[in-house]
Design a protein around this motif. Structure first.
Motif, PDB file in Angstrom:
ATOM      1  N   MET A 163     -24.637  55.699  40.629  1.00  0.00           N
ATOM      2  CA  MET A 163     -24.294  56.109  41.986  1.00  0.00           C
ATOM      3  C   MET A 163     -24.497  54.951  42.958  1.00  0.00           C
ATOM      4  O   MET A 163     -23.675  54.707  43.830  1.00  0.00           O
ATOM      5  N   ARG A 164     -25.597  54.212  42.796  1.00  0.00           N
ATOM      6  CA  ARG A 164     -25.860  53.059  43.672  1.00  0.00           C
ATOM      7  C   ARG A 164     -24.801  51.985  43.497  1.00  0.00           C
ATOM      8  O   ARG A 164     -24.519  51.235  44.419  1.00  0.00           O
ATOM      9  N   GLN A 165     -24.215  51.908  42.308  1.00  0.00           N
ATOM     10  CA  GLN A 165     -23.156  50.930  42.084  1.00  0.00           C
ATOM     11  C   GLN A 165     -21.865  51.349  42.787  1.00  0.00           C
ATOM     12  O   GLN A 165     -21.023  50.518  43.084  1.00  0.00           O
ATOM     13  N   GLN A 166     -21.716  52.644  43.052  1.00  0.00           N
ATOM     14  CA  GLN A 166     -20.485  53.154  43.658  1.00  0.00           C
ATOM     15  C   GLN A 166     -20.576  53.318  45.173  1.00  0.00           C
ATOM     16  O   GLN A 166     -19.547  53.382  45.847  1.00  0.00           O
ATOM     17  N   MET A 167     -21.798  53.411  45.708  1.00  0.00           N
ATOM     18  CA  MET A 167     -21.923  53.609  47.154  1.00  0.00           C
ATOM     19  C   MET A 167     -23.204  52.970  47.668  1.00  0.00           C
ATOM     20  O   MET A 167     -24.213  52.965  46.980  1.00  0.00           O
ATOM     21  N   ASN A 168     -23.129  52.457  48.886  1.00  0.00           N
ATOM     22  CA  ASN A 168     -24.334  51.919  49.506  1.00  0.00           C
ATOM     23  C   ASN A 168     -25.141  53.075  50.085  1.00  0.00           C
ATOM     24  O   ASN A 168     -24.723  54.238  50.042  1.00  0.00           O
ATOM     25  N   PHE A 169     -26.296  52.771  50.653  1.00  0.00           N
ATOM     26  CA  PHE A 169     -27.186  53.830  51.137  1.00  0.00           C
ATOM     27  C   PHE A 169     -26.549  54.665  52.237  1.00  0.00           C
ATOM     28  O   PHE A 169     -26.672  55.893  52.244  1.00  0.00           O
ATOM     29  N   GLU A 170     -25.843  54.046  53.157  1.00  0.00           N
ATOM     30  CA  GLU A 170     -25.208  54.806  54.240  1.00  0.00           C
ATOM     31  C   GLU A 170     -24.179  55.787  53.688  1.00  0.00           C
ATOM     32  O   GLU A 170     -24.094  56.930  54.152  1.00  0.00           O
ATOM     33  N   GLU A 171     -23.405  55.353  52.712  1.00  0.00           N
ATOM     34  CA  GLU A 171     -22.426  56.257  52.083  1.00  0.00           C
ATOM     35  C   GLU A 171     -23.141  57.392  51.359  1.00  0.00           C
ATOM     36  O   GLU A 171     -22.692  58.538  51.383  1.00  0.00           O
ATOM     37  N   PHE A 172     -24.271  57.083  50.722  1.00  0.00           N
ATOM     38  CA  PHE A 172     -25.058  58.089  50.017  1.00  0.00           C
ATOM     39  C   PHE A 172     -25.569  59.153  50.994  1.00  0.00           C
ATOM     40  O   PHE A 172     -25.486  60.350  50.723  1.00  0.00           O
ATOM     41  N   VAL A 173     -26.064  58.705  52.148  1.00  0.00           N
ATOM     42  CA  VAL A 173     -26.557  59.655  53.160  1.00  0.00           C
ATOM     43  C   VAL A 173     -25.415  60.538  53.645  1.00  0.00           C
ATOM     44  O   VAL A 173     -25.585  61.753  53.801  1.00  0.00           O
ATOM     45  N   ARG A 174     -24.260  59.963  53.855  1.00  0.00           N
ATOM     46  CA  ARG A 174     -23.114  60.773  54.286  1.00  0.00           C
ATOM     47  C   ARG A 174     -22.728  61.777  53.193  1.00  0.00           C
ATOM     48  O   ARG A 174     -22.351  62.906  53.484  1.00  0.00           O
ATOM     49  N   TRP A 175     -22.847  61.360  51.926  1.00  0.00           N
ATOM     50  CA  TRP A 175     -22.575  62.269  50.806  1.00  0.00           C
ATOM     51  C   TRP A 175     -23.603  63.400  50.783  1.00  0.00           C
ATOM     52  O   TRP A 175     -23.256  64.558  50.622  1.00  0.00           O
ATOM     53  N   ILE A 176     -24.881  63.053  50.980  1.00  0.00           N
ATOM     54  CA  ILE A 176     -25.962  64.052  51.023  1.00  0.00           C
ATOM     55  C   ILE A 176     -25.711  65.040  52.156  1.00  0.00           C
ATOM     56  O   ILE A 176     -25.966  66.234  52.030  1.00  0.00           O
ATOM     57  N   GLN A 177     -25.196  64.549  53.262  1.00  0.00           N
ATOM     58  CA  GLN A 177     -24.952  65.402  54.428  1.00  0.00           C
ATOM     59  C   GLN A 177     -24.093  66.612  54.058  1.00  0.00           C
ATOM     60  O   GLN A 177     -24.298  67.695  54.585  1.00  0.00           O
ATOM     61  N   TYR A 178     -23.155  66.426  53.150  1.00  0.00           N
ATOM     62  CA  TYR A 178     -22.242  67.512  52.797  1.00  0.00           C
ATOM     63  C   TYR A 178     -22.541  68.131  51.434  1.00  0.00           C
ATOM     64  O   TYR A 178     -21.827  69.015  50.987  1.00  0.00           O
ATOM     65  N   SER A 179     -23.603  67.682  50.781  1.00  0.00           N
ATOM     66  CA  SER A 179     -23.964  68.265  49.493  1.00  0.00           C
ATOM     67  C   SER A 179     -24.741  69.556  49.725  1.00  0.00           C
ATOM     68  O   SER A 179     -25.225  69.819  50.820  1.00  0.00           O
ATOM     69  N   SER A 180     -24.901  70.344  48.666  1.00  0.00           N
ATOM     70  CA  SER A 180     -25.576  71.634  48.819  1.00  0.00           C
ATOM     71  C   SER A 180     -27.082  71.515  48.687  1.00  0.00           C
ATOM     72  O   SER A 180     -27.801  72.463  48.951  1.00  0.00           O
TER      73      SER A 180
END
Length: 159
Positions: free
Chosen positions: A64-81
């Motif tokens: 996952m870290r190879q596919q997205m930086n931390f900011e992208e990860f946080v944005r992904w978390i924002q919409y995760s369940s």
């Protein structure tokens, strides 16, 4: 819990379990409730901002870290369940401590941040403090996403 209050093992335990299972369902539930109430129930919570950085830095999240930086990860978390990479019925840490009606079940809730002395022998592989990962935007995303935990457990960013 209401059906398996005896430890499976010898003949006596199997007989006791059989007799227990012969009780009416409501009686078994009442016994289960009594048994549950007799336990000391506890758990630990973690600062949501620190928890999200930990999820990002986990060994399981290398791809996952190879596919997205931390900011992208946080944005992904924002919409995760949930705050888990794997599916979970728990959205907030609070969910682990309450019943379906929101009644607190835990007798004690500790904080991960206070375990520092107990974990002194375990090295933290993270080179930066969790606060260094966040921009103002990603900090606010986590604040909104986990408002329930932040307000319930009185967390503040950077503490």
């Amino acid at each position: 819990m209401e059906s398996y209050w005896v430890i499976r093992g010898g003949r006596k335990d199997r007989i006791m379990e059989w007799l227990y299972l012969m009780l009416p369902a409501e009686r078994r539930k009442e016994r289960g409730r009594q048994q549950f109430e007799s336990y000391f129930k506890f758990g630990f919570v973690r600062n949501p901002w620190d928890r999200v950085v930990s999820l990002y830095e986990r060994n399981e999240a290398v791809r996952m870290r190879q596919q997205m930086n931390f900011e992208e990860f946080v944005r992904w978390i924002q919409y995760s369940s949930s705050t888990c990479v794997h599916s979970s019925p728990h959205r907030y840490q609070l969910d682990w401590f309450v019943d379906a009606d929101g009644k607190m079940l835990a007798d004690f809730i500790g904080r991960f941040e206070r375990l520092q002395e107990d974990w002194a022998t375990r090295a933290n592989p993270r080179l930066r403090d969790y606060t260094e990962y966040y921009t103002a935007e990603t900090q606010n995303i986590i604040k909104e996403k986990f408002r329930v935990d932040i307000e319930t457990f009185n967390y503040r960013f950077g503490e």
